[in-house]
Design a protein around this motif. Structure first.
Motif, PDB file in Angstrom:
ATOM      1  N   THR A 169      -2.062   0.613  19.157  1.00 37.27           N
ATOM      2  CA  THR A 169      -3.661   0.701  19.236  1.00 37.27           C
ATOM      3  C   THR A 169      -3.506   1.328  20.700  1.00 37.27           C
ATOM      4  O   THR A 169      -4.815   1.926  21.301  1.00 37.27           O
ATOM      5  CB  THR A 169      -4.128  -0.437  19.518  1.00 37.27           C
ATOM      6  N   LYS A 170      -2.840   1.449  21.769  1.00 34.35           N
ATOM      7  CA  LYS A 170      -2.926   2.032  22.983  1.00 34.35           C
ATOM      8  C   LYS A 170      -2.862   3.675  22.795  1.00 34.35           C
ATOM      9  O   LYS A 170      -3.614   4.228  23.919  1.00 34.35           O
ATOM     10  CB  LYS A 170      -1.667   1.800  23.780  1.00 34.35           C
ATOM     11  N   ASP A 171      -2.540   4.063  21.740  1.00 35.28           N
ATOM     12  CA  ASP A 171      -2.998   5.831  21.411  1.00 35.28           C
ATOM     13  C   ASP A 171      -4.273   5.961  21.154  1.00 35.28           C
ATOM     14  O   ASP A 171      -4.738   7.212  21.258  1.00 35.28           O
ATOM     15  CB  ASP A 171      -2.199   5.966  20.181  1.00 35.28           C
ATOM     16  N   MET A 172      -5.276   4.936  21.231  1.00 32.93           N
ATOM     17  CA  MET A 172      -6.779   5.158  20.837  1.00 32.93           C
ATOM     18  C   MET A 172      -7.487   5.169  22.127  1.00 32.93           C
ATOM     19  O   MET A 172      -7.185   4.431  23.048  1.00 32.93           O
ATOM     20  CB  MET A 172      -7.256   4.157  19.851  1.00 32.93           C
ATOM     21  N   PRO A 173      -8.534   5.959  22.233  1.00 30.78           N
ATOM     22  CA  PRO A 173      -9.280   5.720  23.441  1.00 30.78           C
ATOM     23  C   PRO A 173     -10.025   4.426  23.365  1.00 30.78           C
ATOM     24  O   PRO A 173     -10.259   3.779  22.467  1.00 30.78           O
ATOM     25  CB  PRO A 173     -10.540   6.874  23.203  1.00 30.78           C
ATOM     26  N   ILE A 174     -10.490   4.072  24.679  1.00 28.73           N
ATOM     27  CA  ILE A 174     -11.119   2.866  24.823  1.00 28.73           C
ATOM     28  C   ILE A 174     -12.441   2.672  24.138  1.00 28.73           C
ATOM     29  O   ILE A 174     -12.813   1.736  23.525  1.00 28.73           O
ATOM     30  CB  ILE A 174     -11.202   2.501  26.504  1.00 28.73           C
ATOM     31  N   VAL A 175     -13.162   3.749  24.069  1.00 27.29           N
ATOM     32  CA  VAL A 175     -14.500   4.039  23.375  1.00 27.29           C
ATOM     33  C   VAL A 175     -14.429   4.609  22.217  1.00 27.29           C
ATOM     34  O   VAL A 175     -14.215   5.726  22.262  1.00 27.29           O
ATOM     35  CB  VAL A 175     -15.510   4.264  24.387  1.00 27.29           C
ATOM     36  N   PRO A 190     -16.668   4.746  18.509  1.00 30.04           N
ATOM     37  CA  PRO A 190     -16.641   6.472  18.308  1.00 30.04           C
ATOM     38  C   PRO A 190     -17.130   7.109  19.686  1.00 30.04           C
ATOM     39  O   PRO A 190     -17.570   6.678  20.399  1.00 30.04           O
ATOM     40  CB  PRO A 190     -17.569   6.542  17.015  1.00 30.04           C
ATOM     41  N   ASN A 191     -16.693   8.413  19.753  1.00 29.19           N
ATOM     42  CA  ASN A 191     -16.909   9.261  20.954  1.00 29.19           C
ATOM     43  C   ASN A 191     -17.049  10.639  20.392  1.00 29.19           C
ATOM     44  O   ASN A 191     -17.085  10.848  19.127  1.00 29.19           O
ATOM     45  CB  ASN A 191     -15.984   9.252  21.991  1.00 29.19           C
ATOM     46  N   ASN A 192     -17.012  11.712  21.170  1.00 36.22           N
ATOM     47  CA  ASN A 192     -17.508  13.137  20.740  1.00 36.22           C
ATOM     48  C   ASN A 192     -15.920  13.491  20.014  1.00 36.22           C
ATOM     49  O   ASN A 192     -16.264  14.671  19.320  1.00 36.22           O
ATOM     50  CB  ASN A 192     -17.464  14.131  21.937  1.00 36.22           C
ATOM     51  N   GLU A 193     -14.915  13.110  20.143  1.00 38.42           N
ATOM     52  CA  GLU A 193     -13.751  13.609  19.383  1.00 38.42           C
ATOM     53  C   GLU A 193     -13.350  12.538  18.453  1.00 38.42           C
ATOM     54  O   GLU A 193     -12.496  13.052  17.483  1.00 38.42           O
ATOM     55  CB  GLU A 193     -12.647  13.543  20.398  1.00 38.42           C
ATOM     56  N   TRP A 194     -13.660  11.249  18.363  1.00 35.73           N
ATOM     57  CA  TRP A 194     -13.213  10.255  17.333  1.00 35.73           C
ATOM     58  C   TRP A 194     -14.329   9.613  16.708  1.00 35.73           C
ATOM     59  O   TRP A 194     -15.232   9.205  17.131  1.00 35.73           O
ATOM     60  CB  TRP A 194     -12.389   9.141  18.099  1.00 35.73           C
ATOM     61  N   GLU A 195     -14.150   9.553  15.381  1.00 33.79           N
ATOM     62  CA  GLU A 195     -15.297   8.630  14.223  1.00 33.79           C
ATOM     63  C   GLU A 195     -14.390   7.438  13.914  1.00 33.79           C
ATOM     64  O   GLU A 195     -13.218   7.387  14.138  1.00 33.79           O
ATOM     65  CB  GLU A 195     -15.425   9.643  13.155  1.00 33.79           C
ATOM     66  N   LEU A 196     -15.115   6.431  13.683  1.00 35.13           N
ATOM     67  CA  LEU A 196     -14.779   5.382  13.344  1.00 35.13           C
ATOM     68  C   LEU A 196     -15.570   4.520  12.084  1.00 35.13           C
ATOM     69  O   LEU A 196     -16.607   4.699  12.090  1.00 35.13           O
ATOM     70  CB  LEU A 196     -15.000   4.232  14.596  1.00 35.13           C
ATOM     71  N   TRP A 197     -14.575   3.953  11.317  1.00 38.80           N
ATOM     72  CA  TRP A 197     -15.173   3.254  10.335  1.00 38.80           C
ATOM     73  C   TRP A 197     -14.387   1.843  10.275  1.00 38.80           C
ATOM     74  O   TRP A 197     -13.160   1.838  10.262  1.00 38.80           O
ATOM     75  CB  TRP A 197     -15.077   4.044   8.978  1.00 38.80           C
ATOM     76  N   GLU A 246       0.328   4.662  -0.625  1.00 41.33           N
ATOM     77  CA  GLU A 246       0.236   6.122  -0.960  1.00 41.33           C
ATOM     78  C   GLU A 246      -0.842   6.905  -0.229  1.00 41.33           C
ATOM     79  O   GLU A 246      -0.481   7.931   0.453  1.00 41.33           O
ATOM     80  CB  GLU A 246       0.076   6.319  -2.470  1.00 41.33           C
ATOM     81  N   THR A 247      -1.958   6.153  -0.205  1.00 42.50           N
ATOM     82  CA  THR A 247      -3.142   6.602   0.576  1.00 42.50           C
ATOM     83  C   THR A 247      -2.726   6.768   1.981  1.00 42.50           C
ATOM     84  O   THR A 247      -3.014   7.814   2.561  1.00 42.50           O
ATOM     85  CB  THR A 247      -4.213   5.882   0.502  1.00 42.50           C
ATOM     86  N   MET A 248      -2.270   5.687   2.844  1.00 41.39           N
ATOM     87  CA  MET A 248      -1.855   5.855   3.750  1.00 41.39           C
ATOM     88  C   MET A 248      -0.836   6.976   4.183  1.00 41.39           C
ATOM     89  O   MET A 248      -0.488   7.360   5.437  1.00 41.39           O
ATOM     90  CB  MET A 248      -1.211   4.370   4.448  1.00 41.39           C
ATOM     91  N   GLY A 249       0.150   7.042   3.547  1.00 40.19           N
ATOM     92  CA  GLY A 249       1.309   8.041   3.503  1.00 40.19           C
ATOM     93  C   GLY A 249       0.734   9.518   3.429  1.00 40.19           C
ATOM     94  O   GLY A 249       1.472  10.504   3.790  1.00 40.19           O
ATOM     95  N   LYS A 250      -0.435   9.893   2.944  1.00 37.81           N
ATOM     96  CA  LYS A 250      -1.012  11.266   2.735  1.00 37.81           C
ATOM     97  C   LYS A 250      -2.137  11.419   3.717  1.00 37.81           C
ATOM     98  O   LYS A 250      -3.022  12.270   3.570  1.00 37.81           O
ATOM     99  CB  LYS A 250      -1.624  11.354   1.498  1.00 37.81           C
ATOM    100  N   LEU A 251      -2.240  10.755   4.924  1.00 31.95           N
ATOM    101  CA  LEU A 251      -3.294  10.998   5.757  1.00 31.95           C
ATOM    102  C   LEU A 251      -3.076  12.378   6.715  1.00 31.95           C
ATOM    103  O   LEU A 251      -1.593  12.684   6.874  1.00 31.95           O
ATOM    104  CB  LEU A 251      -3.478   9.833   6.832  1.00 31.95           C
ATOM    105  N   GLY A 252      -3.977  13.020   6.902  1.00 35.19           N
ATOM    106  CA  GLY A 252      -3.959  14.366   7.500  1.00 35.19           C
ATOM    107  C   GLY A 252      -3.691  14.119   9.007  1.00 35.19           C
ATOM    108  O   GLY A 252      -3.969  13.028   9.412  1.00 35.19           O
ATOM    109  N   PRO A 253      -3.780  15.273   9.798  1.00 35.61           N
ATOM    110  CA  PRO A 253      -3.903  15.365  11.239  1.00 35.61           C
ATOM    111  C   PRO A 253      -4.985  14.615  11.831  1.00 35.61           C
ATOM    112  O   PRO A 253      -5.977  14.755  11.348  1.00 35.61           O
ATOM    113  CB  PRO A 253      -3.703  16.742  11.672  1.00 35.61           C
ATOM    114  N   GLY A 254      -4.669  13.833  12.830  1.00 31.75           N
ATOM    115  CA  GLY A 254      -5.545  12.904  13.577  1.00 31.75           C
ATOM    116  C   GLY A 254      -6.171  11.846  12.629  1.00 31.75           C
ATOM    117  O   GLY A 254      -6.838  11.063  13.209  1.00 31.75           O
ATOM    118  N   GLN A 255      -5.781  11.465  11.296  1.00 33.99           N
ATOM    119  CA  GLN A 255      -6.328  10.427  10.561  1.00 33.99           C
ATOM    120  C   GLN A 255      -5.580   9.209  10.771  1.00 33.99           C
ATOM    121  O   GLN A 255      -4.204   9.449  10.844  1.00 33.99           O
ATOM    122  CB  GLN A 255      -6.260  10.817   9.005  1.00 33.99           C
ATOM    123  N   LYS A 256      -6.013   8.044  11.040  1.00 36.87           N
ATOM    124  CA  LYS A 256      -5.235   6.847  11.094  1.00 36.87           C
ATOM    125  C   LYS A 256      -5.897   5.555  10.129  1.00 36.87           C
ATOM    126  O   LYS A 256      -7.022   5.637   9.911  1.00 36.87           O
ATOM    127  CB  LYS A 256      -5.303   6.332  12.417  1.00 36.87           C
TER     128      LYS A 256
END
Length: 166
Positions: free
Chosen positions: A70-76, A78-85, A122-132
């Protein structure tokens, strides 16, 4: 499982004055840009207990202490670069019921065994760049008072309770 055996009974003083909580664990599946990882968070004092149970069930398993992903994520976010759901899962039936019930873990037509985590993995194993995707189940042992309240439901699920006629 091993986690159920760690339940302590803190005193009223320990709970309300010292803020003592029951030890808890987290079972986690993490999809990170197409890589799938499984994690267990455990208090350090239970590490050997958890490892022993995993090795007993899966002798060839490789267990490593991992940094906090979780330390790889920004503290805040969503922001200009990250969306969140996000979401929370809620039970739709009382506690004694399993998360999902299967008569058999076998597919009706082919007879192949069903892996309940296969679709998610399978869904988690097929995520694209920047997806978590993070899936975390918090495990908090509870006192055995649940046993009596759930016993009748468990007996009914097992087909051991005769329906009342009347």
């Amino acid at each position: 499982w091993a986690m159920a055996g760690i339940l302590g009974t803190p005193t009223t003083y320990e709970v309300y004055i010292k803020g003592l909580l029951t030890d808890r664990f987290s079972l986690e599946m993490v999809g990170d840009e197409g890589n799938l990882h499984f994690y267990i968070y455990t208090p350090e004092k239970y590490r050997h207990l958890i490892e022993a149970h995993l090795y007993a069930q899966y002798p060839d398993i490789v267990i490593n202490e991992a940094p906090d992903y979780t330390k790889d994520m920004p503290i805040v976010v969503p922001n200009n670069e990250w969306e969140l759901w996000g979401c929370d899962f809620m039970q739709v039936r009382p506690d004694p019921y399993p998360i999902r019930t299967y008569r058999n873990f076998e597919e009706d037509v082919t007879g192949k065994m069903i892996d309940p985590l296969a679709g998610l993995a399978e869904t988690m194993g097929k995520l694209g760049p920047g997806q978590k995707i993070w899936l975390q189940y918090l495990v908090i042992p509870i006192h055995e008072t649940w046993y009596e309240s759930g016993r009748e439901i468990v007996q009914e699920l097992a087909g051991r309770v005769k329906k009342k006629t009347g």
